[in-house]
Design an enzyme around this catalytic site. Structure first.
Site, PDB file in Angstrom:
ATOM      1  N   LYS A 254       9.862  -3.969 -12.250  1.00  0.00           N
ATOM      2  CA  LYS A 254       9.336  -4.331 -10.928  1.00  0.00           C
ATOM      3  C   LYS A 254      10.329  -5.171 -10.139  1.00  0.00           C
ATOM      4  O   LYS A 254      10.189  -5.329  -8.917  1.00  0.00           O
ATOM      5  CB  LYS A 254       8.020  -5.087 -11.080  1.00  0.00           C
TER       6      LYS A 254
ATOM      7  N   CYS B 286      -4.226  -3.039 -11.305  1.00  0.00           N
ATOM      8  CA  CYS B 286      -2.832  -2.709 -11.602  1.00  0.00           C
ATOM      9  C   CYS B 286      -2.643  -2.043 -12.961  1.00  0.00           C
ATOM     10  O   CYS B 286      -1.523  -1.675 -13.317  1.00  0.00           O
ATOM     11  CB  CYS B 286      -1.975  -3.954 -11.502  1.00  0.00           C
TER      12      CYS B 286
END
Length: 424
Positions: free
Chosen positions: A343, A171
Site C-alpha cells: 500500500k 477492507c
C-alpha cells in the site's frame, strides 16, 4: 480435495492499466499517489489519493459505461483481462446456454467484493434529484449503486450460473471473496470461479469522512511520501481505487483445458476482533487467529512461510498490531520471512485491496521477488518482523506466502498461497 490453482489475473490500478504493468511497478517501487486535479479539491482537508492510471471508460462502450458505477467499470476491465489471461474467450451475449470454452456455466461461480459499493452513482443521482427533480433520476440508479453490482456484471459477462456472490466486510472484502471462491470449489459447488474485488470512492464525501475520523494521512505538501507503513512518522492511510480479479479452478479442470498455472491457493482463515467498530484490537489476537486458521486450512506450519504481504495501511495503531501478530504466529520462523507493505505504492484500495495484494503475493512467489515497502525512512522500533524496504529475492524451493486483510468492524482474513503446480 483437489488443489485450487490460479490461472488468470487482471488488474487496473494506480500503478498500471493491467496486471503485468502493475506488477512491474511494484518491483520498481513506483509510486501511485498524487495530488488530485478535481474541481472539489478546495472543499476537503486532504488533497491527494491514488487513482487508476487508465480510465475504465477507455475499455467499455459508452452506452454500457453510462449504466455502470465506476466500481463496476473497474471490475469489468480487470475481469476481462483475467478471463483472457486464463486462456478463455467471452461467451456470446445472445448465447442463452452461456457455454463456451468447454466450461459448464452451472459449474462457474463469481465472488467479487466491494467495501462501499456504488458511491459515485448514489451521491451523483442524489445531486440530480435535488437540483433537477426526481424525473431526472436515472432508472439505472439502483443497479448502479447496489454493492453486488460489480459481481453481478462479471457474472453476466462470463455467464456464471453456479452462483454470484458479494462479501462486504470493509477492507477485508476482496480477500473474503477469494476465500469464498475457494470454499465454493472445495465444497464441489463449482469447478472454476472468478474472484476478487473493486473499489472507487475518490469523492469528496468519503475523503472528508475519513479525514474527520483522523484515518487519512494529511501530507498535502508531500503526497508521494504519505503512505509509509511502519515508519515512525506515519500518520494515516491514502485512499486508492482500482480492481484486481483472478481466475481460480481445480487443478484437474485447469490441466484438462491446458491452462497455465501461476500458483496455488492453499488455504484461508477468517476471524473477528469483537473489539471496536474502527480500531483494531491492539493485542492482534484476532489477526493472529486468522493467520493460524489459514495455515491450518492449508496443512502448513509457520516454518513453511517465506513471505507475508501485510495489510499495513500506514496507520499508527494498525501497523504495530499487525507486526506483533505476525511475529506471534510465526514464532521462531519470523526471521526467515520477508514482510512487505505494498500500500506504500498503491494506496489503500479498501474493498479491492486484498485482491490486489493477493496478486502481488502470488507473483512474488512465482518470480521469487518481494517488492519493497517504500517511504520507510526510519522503522518503528520493536516490530519483531523482517520488513523488506527494497525488492528482495526469495530463496529457491517450495514457497508459501500469506496475505493479510483487515477491515473496520474487526474483520480479519488471511489467504495462503504457494508456488506449487506453477507451469508458467
Amino acid at each position: 480435495m483437489s488443489d485450487v490453482v490460479i490461472t488468470g489475473f487482471g488488474a487496473t490500478t494506480p500503478l498500471g492499466p493491467d496486471a503485468p504493468t502493475t506488477w512491474q511497478g511494484l518491483l520498481e517501487g513506483r509510486n501511485g499517489v498524487h495530488t488530485l486535479d478535481v474541481d472539489w479539491i478546495d472543499d476537503v482537508p486532504v488533497t491527494f489519493a491514488a487513482s487508476v492510471v487508465d480510465e475504465p471508460t477507455n475499455h467499455i462502450p459508452r452506452p454500457q459505461a453510462r449504466r455502470l458505477d465506476r466500481s463496476s467499470q473497474l471490475a469489468l476491465v480487470a475481469a476481462k483481462e483475467a478471463w483472457a489471461d486464463a486462456g478463455l474467450e467471452l461467451p456470446e451475449p445472445d448465447d442463452e446456454t452461456g457455454a463456451s470454452n468447454g466450461i459448464d456455466p452451472e459449474r462457474l461461480a463469481v465472488c467479487c467484493a466491494t467495501g462501499i459499493g456504488g458511491l459515485h452513482s448514489l451521491l451523483g443521482q442524489w445531486d440530480i434529484q435535488k437540483d433537477k427533480g426526481f424525473k431526472r433520476v436515472s432508472p439505472f440508479t439502483v443497479p448502479m449503486l447496489m454493492a453486488n453490482a460489480p459481481a453481478a456484471n462479471i457474472g453476466l459477462l462470463v455467464h456464471a450460473k453456479a452462483g454470484v456472490h458479494t462479501p462486504v466486510s470493509a477492507c477485508a472484502s476482496s480477500s473474503e471473496a477469494i476465500s469464498l471462491g475457494l470454499d465454493q470449489i472445495r465444497l464441489g459447488r463449482a469447478d472454476i470461479a472468478v474472484v476478487g474485488g473493486a473499489e472507487a470512492i475518490i469523492h469528496p464525501l468519503p475523503v472528508a469522512a475519513f479525514a474527520q475520523m483522523k484515518a487519512l494521512s494529511t501530507r498535502n505538501d508531500d503526497p508521494e511520501h504519505a503512505s509509509r507503513p511502519w515508519d515512525v512518522d506515519r500518520d494515516g492511510f491514502v485512499i486508492g481505487e482500482g480492481a484486481a480479479i483472478m481466475v481460480i479452478e481445480t487443478q484437474e479442470h485447469a490441466k484438462a483445458r491446458g491452462a497455465k498455472i501461476y500458483g496455488t491457493l492453499v488455504g484461508s482463515g477468517i476471524s473477528a476482533d469483537s473489539h471496536d467498530i474502527v480500531q483494531p484490537d491492539p493485542t492482534g489476537s484476532g489477526q493472529a487467529s486468522a493467520m493460524r486458521k489459514a495455515l491450518q486450512s492449508a496443512g502448513l506450519s509457520p516454518s513453511d512461510v517465506k513471505h507475508v504481504n501485510a495489510h499495513a495501511t500506514s496507520t499508527p495503531l494498525g501497523d504495530t498490531a499487525e507486526a506483533h501478530s505476525i511475529a506471534a504466529v510465526l514464532g521462531d520462523a519470523t526471521d526467515q520471512v520477508l514482510v512487505t507493505g505494498t500500500k506504500s505504492m498503491t494506496g489503500h484500495l479498501l474493498g479491492g485491496a486484498g485482491a490486489l495484494e493477493s496478486f502481488a503475493s502470488v507473483m512474488a512467489l512465482l518470480d521469487r521477488k518481494v517488492p519493497g515497502t517504500i517511504n520507510v525512512n526510519q522503522l518503528e522500533e520493536g516490530l519483531e518482523v523482517n520488513i523488506a524496504t527494497e525488492t528482495t529475492d526469495l530463496p529457491a524451493g517450495d514457497l508459501v506466502a500469506l496475505n493479510n486483510s483487515f477491515g473496520f468492524g474487526g474483520h480479519n482474513v488471511t489467504l495462503a498461497f504457494s508456488n506449487a503446480n506453477a507451469t508458467r
